[in-house]
Design an enzyme around this catalytic site. Sequence first.
Site, PDB file in Angstrom:
ATOM      1  N   CYS A 283       0.845  -1.212   0.000  1.00  0.00           N
ATOM      2  CA  CYS A 283       0.000   0.000   0.000  1.00  0.00           C
ATOM      3  C   CYS A 283       0.873   1.252   0.000  1.00  0.00           C
ATOM      4  O   CYS A 283       0.929   1.988  -0.970  1.00  0.00           O
ATOM      5  CB  CYS A 283      -0.867   0.041   1.254  1.00  0.00           C
ATOM      6  SG  CYS A 283      -1.985  -1.311   1.423  1.00  0.00           S
TER       7      CYS A 283
HETATM    8  N1  SAJ Z   1       6.902   2.153   8.603  1.00  0.00           N
HETATM    9  C1  SAJ Z   1       7.974   2.895   9.086  1.00  0.00           C
HETATM   10  N2  SAJ Z   1       7.746   3.827  10.054  1.00  0.00           N
HETATM   11  C2  SAJ Z   1       6.488   4.035  10.563  1.00  0.00           C
HETATM   12  C3  SAJ Z   1       5.410   3.271  10.059  1.00  0.00           C
HETATM   13  C4  SAJ Z   1       5.629   2.332   9.083  1.00  0.00           C
HETATM   14  O1  SAJ Z   1       9.112   2.728   8.649  1.00  0.00           O
HETATM   15  O2  SAJ Z   1       6.348   4.876  11.459  1.00  0.00           O
HETATM   16  C5  SAJ Z   1       7.142   1.184   7.534  1.00  0.00           C
HETATM   17  C6  SAJ Z   1       6.783  -0.233   7.933  1.00  0.00           C
HETATM   18  O3  SAJ Z   1       7.879  -0.883   8.542  1.00  0.00           O
HETATM   19  C7  SAJ Z   1       6.434  -0.857   6.579  1.00  0.00           C
HETATM   20  C8  SAJ Z   1       5.849   0.308   5.789  1.00  0.00           C
HETATM   21  O4  SAJ Z   1       6.285   1.507   6.449  1.00  0.00           O
HETATM   22  O5  SAJ Z   1       7.611  -1.334   5.932  1.00  0.00           O
HETATM   23  C9  SAJ Z   1       4.330   0.283   5.744  1.00  0.00           C
HETATM   24  O6  SAJ Z   1       3.916   0.104   7.068  1.00  0.00           O
HETATM   25  P1  SAJ Z   1       2.370   0.410   7.533  1.00  0.00           P
HETATM   26  O7  SAJ Z   1       2.368   0.411   9.015  1.00  0.00           O
HETATM   27  O8  SAJ Z   1       1.875   1.603   6.833  1.00  0.00           O
HETATM   28  O9  SAJ Z   1       1.631  -0.902   7.103  1.00  0.00           O
HETATM   29  P2  SAJ Z   1       0.774  -1.255   5.825  1.00  0.00           P
HETATM   30  O10 SAJ Z   1       1.535  -1.150   4.563  1.00  0.00           O
HETATM   31  O11 SAJ Z   1       0.139  -2.561   6.148  1.00  0.00           O
HETATM   32  O12 SAJ Z   1      -0.319  -0.089   5.773  1.00  0.00           O
HETATM   33  C10 SAJ Z   1      -1.646  -0.368   6.069  1.00  0.00           C
HETATM   34  C11 SAJ Z   1      -2.432   0.737   5.400  1.00  0.00           C
HETATM   35  N3  SAJ Z   1      -3.809   0.367   5.381  1.00  0.00           N
HETATM   36  C12 SAJ Z   1      -4.504   0.572   4.258  1.00  0.00           C
HETATM   37  O13 SAJ Z   1      -4.039   1.066   3.253  1.00  0.00           O
HETATM   38  C13 SAJ Z   1      -5.925   0.160   4.300  1.00  0.00           C
HETATM   39  C14 SAJ Z   1      -2.250   2.054   6.120  1.00  0.00           C
HETATM   40  O14 SAJ Z   1      -3.195   3.015   5.624  1.00  0.00           O
HETATM   41  C15 SAJ Z   1      -2.458   1.870   7.592  1.00  0.00           C
HETATM   42  O15 SAJ Z   1      -2.239   3.130   8.236  1.00  0.00           O
HETATM   43  C16 SAJ Z   1      -1.451   0.860   8.112  1.00  0.00           C
HETATM   44  O16 SAJ Z   1      -1.788  -0.389   7.478  1.00  0.00           O
HETATM   45  C17 SAJ Z   1      -1.528   0.696   9.614  1.00  0.00           C
HETATM   46  O17 SAJ Z   1      -1.782   1.716  10.289  1.00  0.00           O
HETATM   47  O18 SAJ Z   1      -1.264  -0.408  10.073  1.00  0.00           O
END
Ligand code: SAJ
Length: 442
Positions: A283
């Site tokens: 995403c």
């Molecule tokens: N990440 C960081 N630092 C952060 C947060 C995330 O480096 O502070 C990295 C994670 O390690 C990962 C990537 O970013 O590699 C994405 O992480 P994510 O927490 O955004 O997880 P996703 O990709 O599963 O995002 C989903 C998304 N949901 C949808 O699109 C419906 C996102 O909008 C959500 O906010 C996120 O889940 C969530 O909050 O868990």
Amino acid sequence: MNSSLLLPVQTASEVLANKIASKRARVGVVGLGYVGLPLAVEFAEAGFDVTGIDLSEAKTAQLNAGESYIGDVPAESVGALVGRRRLRATTDFSAIATLDTVNICVPTPLRKTKDPDMSYIVSACEEIAKYLHPGMLIILESTTYPGTTDELVLPMLEKSGLKCGEDFFLCFSPERVDPGNPRYQTKNIPKVVGGATAACTELGRLFYSQALERVVPVSSTQVAEMVKLLENTFRMINIGLVNEIAIMCDGMGINVWEVIEAAATKPFGFMPFYPGPGLGGHCIPIDPFYLSWKTKQAGIEARFIELAGYINGQMPHFVVEKIQNALNEVGKPVKGSKIHIFGVSYKRDIEDVRESPALDIMHLLKRHGGIVAYSDPHVPELKIEEDLIRAVDPVRVREAQCAVIVTDHSAFDYAALVENASLIVDTRNALRGITLNKIVRL
Ligand code: SAJ
């Protein structure tokens, strides 16, 4: 005949609204992945007859056998709904001829050129157009650029000769599924929906309100498409910002993790994000480039997105440099050194490795002559370039010159890791509070 006996002819919209409100509408979901399957189950549990349609014979056979391949969807739910003939799955798109509503939940990846890959949406719409009939509600849920529904999907469906907003109805509703989230699941995540016309929006609102707790109607499909892109672009850019802050702090010898923890005490106007080894998943690294691709068509440069994409893309290189410097400090080159990676999925406690920065880090280390092994309780084996490598026991870190925490799974025994490793690069602050010379942090 006495005219008072003649009942007013109902419009297609009224007929469909009655079917939806009485739960007689036959619901279809195209694409039974982590978005489509939970949605299909929610509507079946709400009392609708639901037909799931997917290209995969394996998936449809599993579902019809009462099994589930999505962690958030219990097999018991699938089994009970299939048993009650509320839910069925098929690979045959002609089933659409018997349906009243169809949600499209297919992938929207990026091509290598960072251009949107619309092929899944196009082929789904080609199939739907074959069987589209008056009185249907079609809702696109796949994340995409603003304008997709009105400019691509609508004309494809109107080729049937049916008129959008009169004969059939068309909406966009962004998926907000967060796999593995224990608190927010399909039913209780507010659902945004925008229609090609006001009648479409109203039918979309009515439809989702039958099964979900909160529906947020908006004035158009473009607004609904843009909502999703704002949500995920916001996240990607803030991760890029905090990664750049981490690089700044590293250069000034400041502990960025302590800075963020203290900043997070601000009760308003701040939201903590955390530096890491890069940006993974299907995403956050992808969605913003659907937006920048579209704005470029309008001659508007999405500079924040491009810059954040660059910074996030540089993090694996930054981590490898940290590893090189850490080994250098103990007089060892990367070349010939055994480097043991802890965690390869794109975020903690999941098995998904799509776009995982661990893959880039391992590739770069191998290119520098490093001998790479990994441990990950959720990923038993991994393909790096053409090599298929299997996860090793974490205790094997004793043989390594350097351990690298790339994904901070809860299942790791961090005390044992500190005990057994001679040198550790921690990219996730998983060892917070432990200060040892052998631990190097982002
Ligand atoms: N990440 C960081 N630092 C952060 C947060 C995330 O480096 O502070 C990295 C994670 O390690 C990962 C990537 O970013 O590699 C994405 O992480 P994510 O927490 O955004 O997880 P996703 O990709 O599963 O995002 C989903 C998304 N949901 C949808 O699109 C419906 C996102 O909008 C959500 O906010 C996120 O889940 C969530 O909050 O868990």
